[in-house]
Scaffold this active site. Structure first.
Site, PDB file in Angstrom:
ATOM      1  N   THR A 168      30.850  44.521  43.438  1.00  0.00           N
ATOM      2  CA  THR A 168      32.478  44.813  43.446  1.00  0.00           C
ATOM      3  C   THR A 168      32.498  45.826  44.899  1.00  0.00           C
ATOM      4  O   THR A 168      33.352  45.020  45.626  1.00  0.00           O
ATOM      5  CB  THR A 168      32.721  45.746  42.397  1.00  0.00           C
ATOM      6  OG1 THR A 168      32.705  44.984  41.204  1.00  0.00           O
ATOM      7  CG2 THR A 168      34.437  45.993  42.528  1.00  0.00           C
ATOM      8  N   LYS A 227      32.166  62.998  38.206  1.00  0.00           N
ATOM      9  CA  LYS A 227      33.211  63.201  39.182  1.00  0.00           C
ATOM     10  C   LYS A 227      33.518  64.695  39.097  1.00  0.00           C
ATOM     11  O   LYS A 227      33.920  65.338  40.174  1.00  0.00           O
ATOM     12  CB  LYS A 227      34.254  62.074  38.861  1.00  0.00           C
ATOM     13  CG  LYS A 227      33.814  60.873  39.356  1.00  0.00           C
ATOM     14  CD  LYS A 227      35.104  59.852  38.778  1.00  0.00           C
ATOM     15  CE  LYS A 227      34.645  58.311  39.090  1.00  0.00           C
ATOM     16  NZ  LYS A 227      35.490  57.571  38.308  1.00  0.00           N
TER      17      LYS A 227
HETATM   18  P1  NAP Z   1      27.814  46.127  41.139  1.00  0.00           P
HETATM   19  O1  NAP Z   1      28.973  45.250  41.212  1.00  0.00           O
HETATM   20  O2  NAP Z   1      27.060  46.128  40.071  1.00  0.00           O
HETATM   21  O3  NAP Z   1      27.173  46.023  42.651  1.00  0.00           O
HETATM   22  C1  NAP Z   1      25.961  46.373  42.734  1.00  0.00           C
HETATM   23  C2  NAP Z   1      24.882  45.777  43.992  1.00  0.00           C
HETATM   24  O4  NAP Z   1      23.872  46.550  44.217  1.00  0.00           O
HETATM   25  C3  NAP Z   1      24.835  44.355  43.658  1.00  0.00           C
HETATM   26  O5  NAP Z   1      25.105  43.670  44.934  1.00  0.00           O
HETATM   27  C4  NAP Z   1      23.200  44.350  43.293  1.00  0.00           C
HETATM   28  O6  NAP Z   1      22.544  43.181  43.813  1.00  0.00           O
HETATM   29  C5  NAP Z   1      22.853  45.779  44.144  1.00  0.00           C
HETATM   30  N1  NAP Z   1      21.682  46.401  43.566  1.00  0.00           N
HETATM   31  C6  NAP Z   1      21.668  47.042  42.622  1.00  0.00           C
HETATM   32  N2  NAP Z   1      20.445  47.703  42.194  1.00  0.00           N
HETATM   33  C7  NAP Z   1      19.777  47.403  43.387  1.00  0.00           C
HETATM   34  C8  NAP Z   1      18.350  47.384  43.671  1.00  0.00           C
HETATM   35  N3  NAP Z   1      17.443  48.083  43.012  1.00  0.00           N
HETATM   36  N4  NAP Z   1      17.934  46.790  44.877  1.00  0.00           N
HETATM   37  C9  NAP Z   1      18.626  46.010  45.601  1.00  0.00           C
HETATM   38  N5  NAP Z   1      20.063  46.030  45.230  1.00  0.00           N
HETATM   39  C10 NAP Z   1      20.427  46.493  44.120  1.00  0.00           C
HETATM   40  O7  NAP Z   1      28.419  47.763  41.238  1.00  0.00           O
HETATM   41  P2  NAP Z   1      29.591  48.209  41.987  1.00  0.00           P
HETATM   42  O8  NAP Z   1      30.833  48.324  40.982  1.00  0.00           O
HETATM   43  O9  NAP Z   1      29.820  47.691  43.522  1.00  0.00           O
HETATM   44  O10 NAP Z   1      29.140  49.894  42.362  1.00  0.00           O
HETATM   45  C11 NAP Z   1      28.544  50.051  43.433  1.00  0.00           C
HETATM   46  C12 NAP Z   1      28.258  51.809  43.284  1.00  0.00           C
HETATM   47  O11 NAP Z   1      29.555  52.158  43.530  1.00  0.00           O
HETATM   48  C13 NAP Z   1      27.825  52.390  42.122  1.00  0.00           C
HETATM   49  O12 NAP Z   1      27.405  53.818  42.219  1.00  0.00           O
HETATM   50  C14 NAP Z   1      29.374  52.662  41.176  1.00  0.00           C
HETATM   51  O13 NAP Z   1      29.301  54.071  40.342  1.00  0.00           O
HETATM   52  C15 NAP Z   1      30.174  53.131  42.643  1.00  0.00           C
HETATM   53  N6  NAP Z   1      31.646  52.947  42.479  1.00  0.00           N
HETATM   54  C16 NAP Z   1      32.113  51.810  41.992  1.00  0.00           C
HETATM   55  C17 NAP Z   1      33.570  51.657  41.753  1.00  0.00           C
HETATM   56  C18 NAP Z   1      34.265  50.433  41.125  1.00  0.00           C
HETATM   57  O14 NAP Z   1      35.352  50.301  40.952  1.00  0.00           O
HETATM   58  N7  NAP Z   1      33.453  49.277  41.098  1.00  0.00           N
HETATM   59  C19 NAP Z   1      34.313  52.555  42.367  1.00  0.00           C
HETATM   60  C20 NAP Z   1      33.868  53.827  42.777  1.00  0.00           C
HETATM   61  C21 NAP Z   1      32.616  53.917  42.792  1.00  0.00           C
HETATM   62  P3  NAP Z   1      22.971  41.801  43.284  1.00  0.00           P
HETATM   63  O15 NAP Z   1      24.336  41.523  43.845  1.00  0.00           O
HETATM   64  O16 NAP Z   1      21.631  40.997  43.767  1.00  0.00           O
HETATM   65  O17 NAP Z   1      22.837  42.122  41.789  1.00  0.00           O
HETATM   66  N1  HSE Z   2      33.824  53.024  36.771  1.00  0.00           N
HETATM   67  C1  HSE Z   2      34.661  53.911  37.457  1.00  0.00           C
HETATM   68  C2  HSE Z   2      36.088  54.035  36.942  1.00  0.00           C
HETATM   69  C3  HSE Z   2      34.710  53.406  38.906  1.00  0.00           C
HETATM   70  O1  HSE Z   2      36.459  53.131  36.080  1.00  0.00           O
HETATM   71  O2  HSE Z   2      36.822  54.952  37.259  1.00  0.00           O
HETATM   72  C4  HSE Z   2      35.349  54.229  39.834  1.00  0.00           C
HETATM   73  O3  HSE Z   2      34.496  55.533  40.087  1.00  0.00           O
END
Ligand code: NAP
Ligand code: HSE
Length: 438
Positions: free
Chosen positions: A13, A204
């Site tokens: 994402t 957080k």
């Molecule tokens: P996500 O959609 O699950 O994406 C994770 C990505 O990392 C995927 O592309 C995955 O590869 C890759 N990945 C995971 N483990 C890996 C490993 N061991 N080696 C290589 N690649 C790996 O997660 P996300 O929602 O983008 O969130 C990512 C980070 O941002 C997290 O720390 C989350 O807490 C933080 N965050 C998220 C949001 C949000 O709104 N989603 C907001 C703020 C912060 P594949 O694509 O091949 O599976």
């Molecule tokens: N899972 C988290 C939330 C993503 O819903 O706030 C943003 O940090």
């Protein structure tokens, strides 16, 4: 124009959003910063997965060694998890790469270590996206509230749970159904237990406490209640009583170097309270300091675009802003009790309708000198639900009293209530005068 070579760890994402923003806003970034940003490598778990974005295929790799071999200037970590992420970031810093991370779990649990590596290897570490999605709260506290003594940081810090609570109340849909929608929209963590149990908000809050009070608050010591037990009937009865239920995270310090109270809990806010209208995926962070008095930032707390915005802004500011404050290692003490709420509590109970009416139950409580400030009831089949706002009594006391009258009562919730008549921010006090100061 300065060439800045970047590697992305993760293309989910957030990574997808970062890729899109760098491609579509490259001209804006170049004009305003003098940097020409190029993505040189993207680390993923599964190279054969179908991707939503064009142009990334040739950059994908599953090898972190290959990422380092591309000699990038900045590693943007948006893959999540603690290991192997922590190890990758250490190796990136050792190789002279600056790091931008969105990983609140890693920052909350290993922030000190990451900061010490950044210092040792002479690189920058930035993590704006780890708190509040697109809200620039880390930058605000770190760089624009440096001279304030901050006494309190609180707010709605999780987008998924705010989305769930909002939809449950407005659309009457089930918790499970809305959680699936939140996952589809990319709001939820890989394991959504972190969201719904308040763990993500606690991560957080720990990060914010570090910045606001220069203390390390271990996540596991934060008093925490999630939203899994919040039901539509609770939201409805709270609304009838004039309150919204929000997952409120709050950290307060009593006196300079004094104890810090941290909690994450579903909390009742009067409908007149500014945060009661922060809905859907929106987050709000409120800061109280001795000179700024109080300030609130509101914005989208999760999802592809707002989070990518925070990540790319970090990238653009890496060379402009100075580092975080040095800070102390630990607070003098951690209080377990939440400072939030005005002493009133919200109680939700149910009992078989055949046994008594809601008015009779309230009458029993009041005759025993248990003061009930307000109540509302609802009927569901053979069950009566009763919601009470009460001050100064223990649930056990009320429970015993009702059982003595042979009422088979089930208690469902006991939550803090934030006072109605208190304007938001009016409690800001200079730390030197706060309770507990020597
Ligand atoms: P996500 O959609 O699950 O994406 C994770 C990505 O990392 C995927 O592309 C995955 O590869 C890759 N990945 C995971 N483990 C890996 C490993 N061991 N080696 C290589 N690649 C790996 O997660 P996300 O929602 O983008 O969130 C990512 C980070 O941002 C997290 O720390 C989350 O807490 C933080 N965050 C998220 C949001 C949000 O709104 N989603 C907001 C703020 C912060 P594949 O694509 O091949 O599976
Ligand atoms: N899972 C988290 C939330 C993503 O819903 O706030 C943003 O940090």
């Amino acid at each position: 124009m300065e060439q800045v070579r970047v590697a992305l760890l993760g293309l989910g994402t957030v990574g997808t959003g970062v890729w899109k923003m760098i491609q579509s806003n490259q001209d804006v970034i170049a004009r305003r910063t003098g940097m020409w940003v190029t993505v040189e490598a993207i680390l993923v778990r599964d190279i054969n997965k179908e991707r939503q974005v064009e142009g990334t295929q040739s950059l994908l790799t599953t090898s972190f060694d290959e990422v380092l071999a591309r000699e990038v200037d900045v590693v943007i970590e948006v893959m999540g998890g603690v290991e192997p992420t922590r190890d990758y970031l250490r190796r990136a810093m050792e190789n002279g790469c600056h790091v931008v991370s969105a990983n609140k779990e890693l920052l909350a649990r290993h922030g000190e270590e990451l900061r010490s590596w950044a210092k040792r290897f002479g690189v920058k570490l930035a993590y704006e996206a780890s708190v509040g999605g697109g809200i620039p709260i880390i930058g605000t506290v770190s760089h624009f509230l440096k001279a304030n003594r901050i006494c309190k940081v609180s707010g709605i810090l999780n987008g998924t749970t705010n989305f769930i609570l909002t939809k449950m109340k407005d659309e009457g849909r089930t918790y499970e159904d809305i959680l699936i929608e939140a996952q589809q929209k990319g709001y939820a963590e890989a394991d959504p237990t972190a969201d719904v149990e308040g763990i993500d908000a606690a991560h957080k809050l720990s990060i914010l406490s570090r910045l606001a009070f220069d203390v390390h608050v271990p996540v596991d010591q934060i008093q925490r209640v999630g939203i899994t037990q919040v039901s539509p009937i609770e939201l409805d009865l709270a609304d009838q009583l004039g309150f919204a239920v929000k997952l409120l995270a709050s950290a307060e310090q009593y006196g300079e170097n004094g104890p810090v109270s941290c909690s994450v809990s579903p909390t009742l806010l009067p409908l007149s309270h500014p945060l009661s209208n922060v809905n859907d995926v929106y987050n709000a962070v409120h800061v109280e300091g001795d000179f700024v008095q109080d300030l609130t930032l509101i914005g989208q707390g999760a999802g592809e675009k707002p989070t990518a915005s925070a990540v790319v802004e970090d990238l653009c500011n890496l060379w402009r802003l100075t580092g975080q404050t040095a800070g102390k290692a630990a607070p003098r003490a951690l209080l377990l009790e939440s400072a939030d709420g005005d002493g009133s509590r919200f109680h939700l109970l149910s009992f078989p309708s055949a046994q008594a009416s809601a008015g009779q139950v309230v009458g029993h409580l009041e005759r025993a000198d248990l003061s009930v400030q307000a109540w509302k009831a609802a009927q569901e089949g053979e069950t009566t639900w009763l919601a009470l706002i009460a001050n100064g009594w223990e649930r056990g006391q009320a429970d015993r009293l009702l059982r003595e009258r042979s009422l088979a009562v089930t208690w469902h919730a006991n939550r803090p209530v934030v006072g109605g008549g208190v304007p938001w921010g009016s409690k800001a006090v200079p730390l030197a005068k706060a309770a507990g100061d020597q």
